[in-house]
Design a protein around this motif. Structure first.
Motif, PDB file in Angstrom:
ATOM      1  N   ARG A 288      19.862  18.226   9.270  1.00 51.64           N
ATOM      2  CA  ARG A 288      20.322  16.848   9.481  1.00 51.64           C
ATOM      3  C   ARG A 288      21.794  16.862   9.878  1.00 51.64           C
ATOM      4  NH1 ARG A 288      18.780  12.251   7.012  1.00 51.64           N
ATOM      5  NH2 ARG A 288      20.832  11.991   6.076  1.00 51.64           N
ATOM      6  N   GLY A 289      22.272  15.775  10.383  1.00 52.44           N
ATOM      7  CA  GLY A 289      23.690  15.702  10.741  1.00 52.44           C
ATOM      8  C   GLY A 289      24.001  16.605  11.914  1.00 52.44           C
ATOM      9  N   CYS A 290      25.121  17.310  11.831  1.00 48.95           N
ATOM     10  CA  CYS A 290      25.474  18.258  12.885  1.00 48.95           C
ATOM     11  C   CYS A 290      24.528  19.444  12.790  1.00 48.95           C
ATOM     12  CB  CYS A 290      26.930  18.720  12.706  1.00 48.95           C
ATOM     13  SG  CYS A 290      27.365  20.061  13.824  1.00 48.95           S
ATOM     14  N   VAL A 291      23.866  19.810  13.903  1.00 46.61           N
ATOM     15  CA  VAL A 291      22.858  20.870  13.856  1.00 46.61           C
ATOM     16  C   VAL A 291      23.448  22.223  13.465  1.00 46.61           C
ATOM     17  CG1 VAL A 291      20.974  20.062  15.303  1.00 46.61           C
ATOM     18  CG2 VAL A 291      23.062  20.927  16.376  1.00 46.61           C
ATOM     19  N   PHE A 292      24.749  22.385  13.634  1.00 42.81           N
ATOM     20  CA  PHE A 292      25.361  23.685  13.391  1.00 42.81           C
ATOM     21  C   PHE A 292      25.895  23.820  11.954  1.00 42.81           C
ATOM     22  CE2 PHE A 292      29.041  26.703  13.994  1.00 42.81           C
ATOM     23  CZ  PHE A 292      28.257  27.823  14.193  1.00 42.81           C
ATOM     24  N   HIS A 293      25.816  22.768  11.131  1.00 42.63           N
ATOM     25  CA  HIS A 293      26.546  22.803   9.857  1.00 42.63           C
ATOM     26  C   HIS A 293      26.080  23.930   8.917  1.00 42.63           C
ATOM     27  CE1 HIS A 293      23.300  20.328   7.895  1.00 42.63           C
ATOM     28  NE2 HIS A 293      23.648  21.086   6.875  1.00 42.63           N
ATOM     29  N   THR A 294      24.806  24.388   9.053  1.00 43.70           N
ATOM     30  CA  THR A 294      24.324  25.448   8.145  1.00 43.70           C
ATOM     31  C   THR A 294      25.034  26.779   8.376  1.00 43.70           C
ATOM     32  OG1 THR A 294      22.547  25.941   9.695  1.00 43.70           O
ATOM     33  CG2 THR A 294      22.013  24.478   7.864  1.00 43.70           C
ATOM     34  N   ARG A 295      25.615  26.959   9.547  1.00 44.33           N
ATOM     35  CA  ARG A 295      26.281  28.237   9.839  1.00 44.33           C
ATOM     36  C   ARG A 295      27.777  28.045  10.079  1.00 44.33           C
ATOM     37  NH1 ARG A 295      23.136  30.759  14.769  1.00 44.33           N
ATOM     38  NH2 ARG A 295      24.015  32.732  14.106  1.00 44.33           N
ATOM     39  N   CYS A 296      28.248  26.835   9.937  1.00 47.70           N
ATOM     40  CA  CYS A 296      29.622  26.522  10.333  1.00 47.70           C
ATOM     41  C   CYS A 296      30.623  26.913   9.248  1.00 47.70           C
ATOM     42  CB  CYS A 296      29.725  25.028  10.619  1.00 47.70           C
ATOM     43  SG  CYS A 296      31.341  24.553  11.222  1.00 47.70           S
ATOM     44  N   PRO A 297      31.685  27.626   9.606  1.00 49.79           N
ATOM     45  CA  PRO A 297      32.686  28.014   8.611  1.00 49.79           C
ATOM     46  C   PRO A 297      33.550  26.831   8.146  1.00 49.79           C
ATOM     47  CG  PRO A 297      33.334  28.795  10.799  1.00 49.79           C
ATOM     48  CD  PRO A 297      31.966  28.212  10.939  1.00 49.79           C
ATOM     49  N   VAL A 298      33.606  25.760   8.911  1.00 50.09           N
ATOM     50  CA  VAL A 298      34.471  24.639   8.522  1.00 50.09           C
ATOM     51  C   VAL A 298      33.662  23.375   8.210  1.00 50.09           C
ATOM     52  CG1 VAL A 298      36.508  25.472   9.748  1.00 50.09           C
ATOM     53  CG2 VAL A 298      34.854  24.049  10.960  1.00 50.09           C
ATOM     54  N   ALA A 299      32.373  23.560   7.859  1.00 45.41           N
ATOM     55  CA  ALA A 299      31.525  22.395   7.590  1.00 45.41           C
ATOM     56  C   ALA A 299      32.030  21.636   6.372  1.00 45.41           C
ATOM     57  CB  ALA A 299      30.092  22.839   7.357  1.00 45.41           C
ATOM     58  N   MET A 300      31.988  20.309   6.470  1.00 43.49           N
ATOM     59  CA  MET A 300      32.433  19.467   5.355  1.00 43.49           C
ATOM     60  C   MET A 300      31.205  18.844   4.703  1.00 43.49           C
ATOM     61  SD  MET A 300      35.663  17.648   7.209  1.00 43.49           S
ATOM     62  CE  MET A 300      34.914  17.640   8.829  1.00 43.49           C
ATOM     63  N   ALA A 301      31.022  19.158   3.410  1.00 41.25           N
ATOM     64  CA  ALA A 301      29.863  18.626   2.691  1.00 41.25           C
ATOM     65  C   ALA A 301      29.937  17.106   2.647  1.00 41.25           C
ATOM     66  CB  ALA A 301      29.824  19.199   1.278  1.00 41.25           C
ATOM     67  N   GLY A 302      28.799  16.468   2.765  1.00 40.52           N
ATOM     68  CA  GLY A 302      28.756  15.014   2.695  1.00 40.52           C
ATOM     69  C   GLY A 302      29.014  14.333   4.019  1.00 40.52           C
ATOM     70  N   ARG A 303      29.535  15.098   4.982  1.00 45.47           N
ATOM     71  CA  ARG A 303      29.819  14.479   6.281  1.00 45.47           C
ATOM     72  C   ARG A 303      29.021  15.178   7.379  1.00 45.47           C
ATOM     73  NH1 ARG A 303      35.474  13.628   8.791  1.00 45.47           N
ATOM     74  NH2 ARG A 303      34.953  12.397  10.623  1.00 45.47           N
ATOM     75  N   CYS A 304      29.281  16.492   7.530  1.00 45.91           N
ATOM     76  CA  CYS A 304      28.620  17.222   8.610  1.00 45.91           C
ATOM     77  C   CYS A 304      27.110  17.301   8.384  1.00 45.91           C
ATOM     78  CB  CYS A 304      29.199  18.620   8.726  1.00 45.91           C
ATOM     79  SG  CYS A 304      30.919  18.622   9.207  1.00 45.91           S
ATOM     80  N   ASP A 305      26.670  17.280   7.108  1.00 42.49           N
ATOM     81  CA  ASP A 305      25.235  17.372   6.872  1.00 42.49           C
ATOM     82  C   ASP A 305      24.586  15.993   6.797  1.00 42.49           C
ATOM     83  OD1 ASP A 305      26.363  16.608   4.537  1.00 42.49           O
ATOM     84  OD2 ASP A 305      25.695  18.321   3.347  1.00 42.49           O
ATOM     85  N   ALA A 306      25.347  14.951   7.083  1.00 46.31           N
ATOM     86  CA  ALA A 306      24.774  13.612   7.002  1.00 46.31           C
ATOM     87  C   ALA A 306      24.858  12.858   8.330  1.00 46.31           C
ATOM     88  CB  ALA A 306      25.482  12.810   5.914  1.00 46.31           C
ATOM     89  N   GLU A 307      25.999  12.958   9.000  1.00 50.28           N
ATOM     90  CA  GLU A 307      26.187  12.196  10.233  1.00 50.28           C
ATOM     91  C   GLU A 307      26.190  13.108  11.449  1.00 50.28           C
ATOM     92  OE1 GLU A 307      29.674   9.525  10.067  1.00 50.28           O
ATOM     93  OE2 GLU A 307      29.628  10.066   7.936  1.00 50.28           O
ATOM     94  N   VAL A 308      25.779  12.552  12.558  1.00 47.44           N
ATOM     95  CA  VAL A 308      25.799  13.312  13.801  1.00 47.44           C
ATOM     96  C   VAL A 308      27.126  13.070  14.522  1.00 47.44           C
ATOM     97  CG1 VAL A 308      24.676  13.660  16.024  1.00 47.44           C
ATOM     98  CG2 VAL A 308      23.306  13.098  14.023  1.00 47.44           C
ATOM     99  N   PRO A 309      27.907  14.121  14.790  1.00 48.43           N
ATOM    100  CA  PRO A 309      29.176  13.922  15.491  1.00 48.43           C
ATOM    101  C   PRO A 309      28.943  13.532  16.951  1.00 48.43           C
ATOM    102  CG  PRO A 309      28.750  16.258  15.184  1.00 48.43           C
ATOM    103  CD  PRO A 309      27.658  15.533  14.476  1.00 48.43           C
ATOM    104  N   GLN A 310      29.808  12.697  17.485  1.00 48.49           N
ATOM    105  CA  GLN A 310      29.691  12.251  18.875  1.00 48.49           C
ATOM    106  C   GLN A 310      30.627  13.052  19.771  1.00 48.49           C
ATOM    107  OE1 GLN A 310      27.308  10.101  19.866  1.00 48.49           O
ATOM    108  NE2 GLN A 310      26.693  10.210  17.710  1.00 48.49           N
TER     109      GLN A 310
END
Lengths: 332, 352
Positions: A288-310
């Motif tokens: 969910r959210g940003c498709v890359f967040h599971t492997r992203c070194p700078v992923a922010m919990a609660g944001r990247c896994d919830a919303e899709v960045p534009q």
């Protein structure tokens, strides 16, 4: 006039295991004479995106409403989404749009001579006599640097070497003088020295014929050598796009940065190879959210896994979709 | 009998097994065509190759398709018949000449030398669990006494390849390319080999995963004291992971050197061309590469003289007549080219 306009293309496959999103809200444009690289790993949806332009995806492909693919051929505007029957699609397939595939051995019919295959498609798409078609075919084979073209014309695909087969494939694709050429990993199966020759050949042909090219590859080096602009795909989404120079010199998205770091660098043999951590998730378990967040070194919990960045502008003709980049720009 | 025990107590013995693999004037020919009336032809897949692989090295073997690199790798595993020449394998326990190895010895050799395949999708049986796939070599070779021991060994090697217990119960289809390649690696290493041939083992993987598998291979090599033969068409990968490199063209060895030397100063025109053909990541550095004309000739009909003369920008008369021998030009750096010296001098900066 813009040659190709793809807007909000979303494509899903109906499978036994459920609906798989292969392409998710992809938009890009291509001008005549422009080479666009489409980069991504296996499963990123780069081939599916290109094939949807010619409607070559299998029957179980479902295009979401709102998907738009428009082609400008001459003065005519063609809406590829409205083409239903294979007769309608003749304008696009092999006519205005040609495609080169990765494995030339698999894309030539083994029991028909190269020449007969080239003539057949010319007769289908062009108003030509058989004689004219043969002459043009031999001429095209010569144009792509095949020596002894009249002899090769009468041979079968298995009698040609890998590099020659790919040249013949290019000759065939260009003989109908398409406005758009889709090259799907055209150099991946070739040896490096042959790859260099084919890349040179394609550059020459763009200059001469002035068609637009979509160049699909996983090799960023090949993109740097051939393309004007590039779109990086991950799990069906374009996560970064822009001018080749911009994207390769100053990659903005953590995935693009990771890809560039993972490449062996010949200038510095001591530099460690840094893999992008983790594996690409299965398309059935699309994050969910940003498709890359599971492997992203700078992923922010609660944001990247919830919303899709534009997509947002990060430089001259350079866009990316990432919350971390967004925050950084806000802060500075 | 070709096998002999190397006395480890003998001090001079240490030198005798400095090289795990020592290839001498090796030729592998394959018959093609030829029937009742037509004469039999031979493809000279490997011809006159002499090569040493030092113990504990990560040895790269580079070449285009048709260069014979895979055949040479297979010959070192005795997976292809040897037409002429010798391949000596030596470790701290045994020494074999693979050209004359007997059946029983070959069985023993299979434990000591293993292969990692290119395509992790084709190499793993879809009907076996990962545990069974990794355990199979142990069971076939009868290396363990009972199931407990097998399980123990499988778990150990799986952990080294970063596979957990949960993974072992599943079937290969549930895994990604990188994970599958780790399973293939675990299977190859489970019999505790000393020498491993990795044939294009990362070629089928995505770039982001490729680095991960390369790093794993390298760390396993250090941890287990293995000697690797890494066969690849990708010079940039070889540059990063290997300490020695051998370049092949049309069945011949054209240049071999420690990686650093080779990349700092390639001597053979083919090696130079291979390096400059790697697409540069710099968009402003387009088309400056030195391009080779033509394609690799068919090995059924190789040109006379130097095999590279048909594509070499520096070929002169002697190249068309005489085949160059591998020349020693310094510390472990060998090259087979009539004109290497001349070409190197002409490239050197002129004295002030």
């Amino acid at each position: 006039m813009t040659l190709l306009n793809v807007e909000n293309l979303t494509l899903e496959f109906d499978t036994d295991e459920g609906r798989i999103t292969a392409v998710d809200n992809v938009s890009f444009t291509l001008e005549p004479g422009e080479v666009m690289g489409l980069v991504g790993e296996s499963g990123s949806g780069k081939s599916v995106t290109a094939k949807s332009i010619m409607k070559l995806n299998p029957e179980n492909a479902v295009y979401a409403p709102g998907s738009k693919i428009e082609l400008a051929i001459g003065n005519e505007q063609i809406d590829a989404m409205s083409l239903k029957t294979s007769r309608d699609m003749k304008v696009v397939r092999g006519g205005a749009v040609s495609m080169i595939f990765q494995e030339p051995m698999a894309s030539f019919a083994p029991a028909i001579t190269i020449g007969d295959q080239m003539v057949e498609q010319l007769l289908l798409h062009k108003n030509m006599t058989k004689k004219e078609a043969s002459n043009l075919s031999v001429e095209m084979l010569e144009r792509v640097g095949i020596s002894d073209a009249p002899k090769r014309f009468k041979q079968y695909a298995f009698e040609l070497s890998g590099g020659m087969r790919q040249r013949a494939m290019i000759a065939m694709a260009l003989s109908t003088s398409p406005k758009l050429l889709i090259a799907d990993e055209p150099t991946t199966a070739l040896d490096v020295t042959i790859q260099a020759q084919v890349i040179d050949l394609m550059k020459d042909l763009v200059a001469e014929f002035g068609m637009g090219i979509i160049f699909i590859t996983h090799d960023l080096g090949v993109i740097a050598q051939t393309a004007d602009k590039v779109a990086v795909m991950y799990l069906g989404r374009i996560i970064e796009q822009g001018l080749v120079r911009e994207v390769i010199r100053t990659p903005a998205h953590p995935y693009t940065q990771g890809l560039l770091h993972a490449l062996p660098n010949l200038e510095d043999l001591d530099a460690p190879l840094t893999p992008v951590p983790g594996d690409i998730p299965s398309p059935l378990e699309r994050p969910r959210g940003c498709v890359f967040h599971t492997r992203c070194p700078v992923a922010m919990a609660g944001r990247c896994d919830a919303e899709v960045p534009q997509m947002q502008n990060v430089g001259p003709d350079h866009w990316t979709a990432c919350f971390a980049v967004e925050d950084q720009r806000m802060a500075s | 009998m070709s096998a002999r025990r190397v006395m480890s107590s003998e001090p001079s013995g240490a030198l005798a097994w400095d090289n795990v693999i020592s290839v001498k004037d090796l030729a592998v020919h394959f018959p093609i065509g030829g029937g009742f009336l037509t004469p039999k032809l031979f493809v000279h897949a490997v011809e006159g190759v002499t090569l040493d692989i030092p113990r504990g090295s990560f040895f790269g073997l580079v070449g285009e398709s048709g260069s014979g690199k895979t055949t040479l790798g297979r010959a070192m595993l005795k997976a292809t018949p040897i037409t002429r020449g010798h391949i000596n394998y030596t470790d701290e326990e045994v020494s074999y000449d693979l050209a004359e190895i007997g059946k029983l010895e070959l069985k023993d050799y299979r434990k000591r030398a293993q292969l990692i395949f290119q395509d992790p999708y084709a190499a793993l049986s879809p009907r076996m669990t990962v545990r069974d796939i990794i355990a199979e070599p142990l069971e076939v070779m009868g290396l363990t006494e009972n199931r407990q021991e097998t399980d123990q060994r499988v778990r150990e090697i799986a952990a080294k390849c970063r596979l957990n217990l949960e993974h072992l119960r599943r079937f290969p289809h549930a895994f990604s390319g990188g994970q599958r390649q780790r399973i293939s690696i675990a299977r190859a290493l489970v019999s505790n080999p000393r020498f491993v041939v990795a044939d294009e083992s990362v070629a089928a993987l995505d770039v982001s995963i490729q680095a991960d598998v390369l790093n794993l291979l390298k760390s396993l090599q250090k941890e287990l004291g293995l000697t690797f033969l890494f066969i690849s068409h990708d010079l940039s990968v070889v540059a990063h992971i290997c300490d020695h490199v051998a370049v092949m063209y049309l069945g011949r060895l054209v240049e071999t050197a420690p990686t650093r030397d080779l990349f700092a100063a390639p001597r053979h025109p083919y090696t130079k061309a291979l390096m400059s053909a790697i697409p540069s990541l710099d968009p402003d550095n387009r088309g400056k590469a030195q391009k080779l004309e033509g394609e690799i000739p068919s090995p059924t009909n190789p040109p006379p003289g130097c095999k590279f003369q048909t594509r070499c920008p520096h070929a002169i008369d002697i190249c068309r007549k005489e085949e160059p021998k591998l020349e020693h030009l310094g510390l472990e750096h060998d090259v087979a080219c009539h004109r290497w010296k001349e070409l190197a001098d002409s490239l050197a900066p002129a004295p002030a």
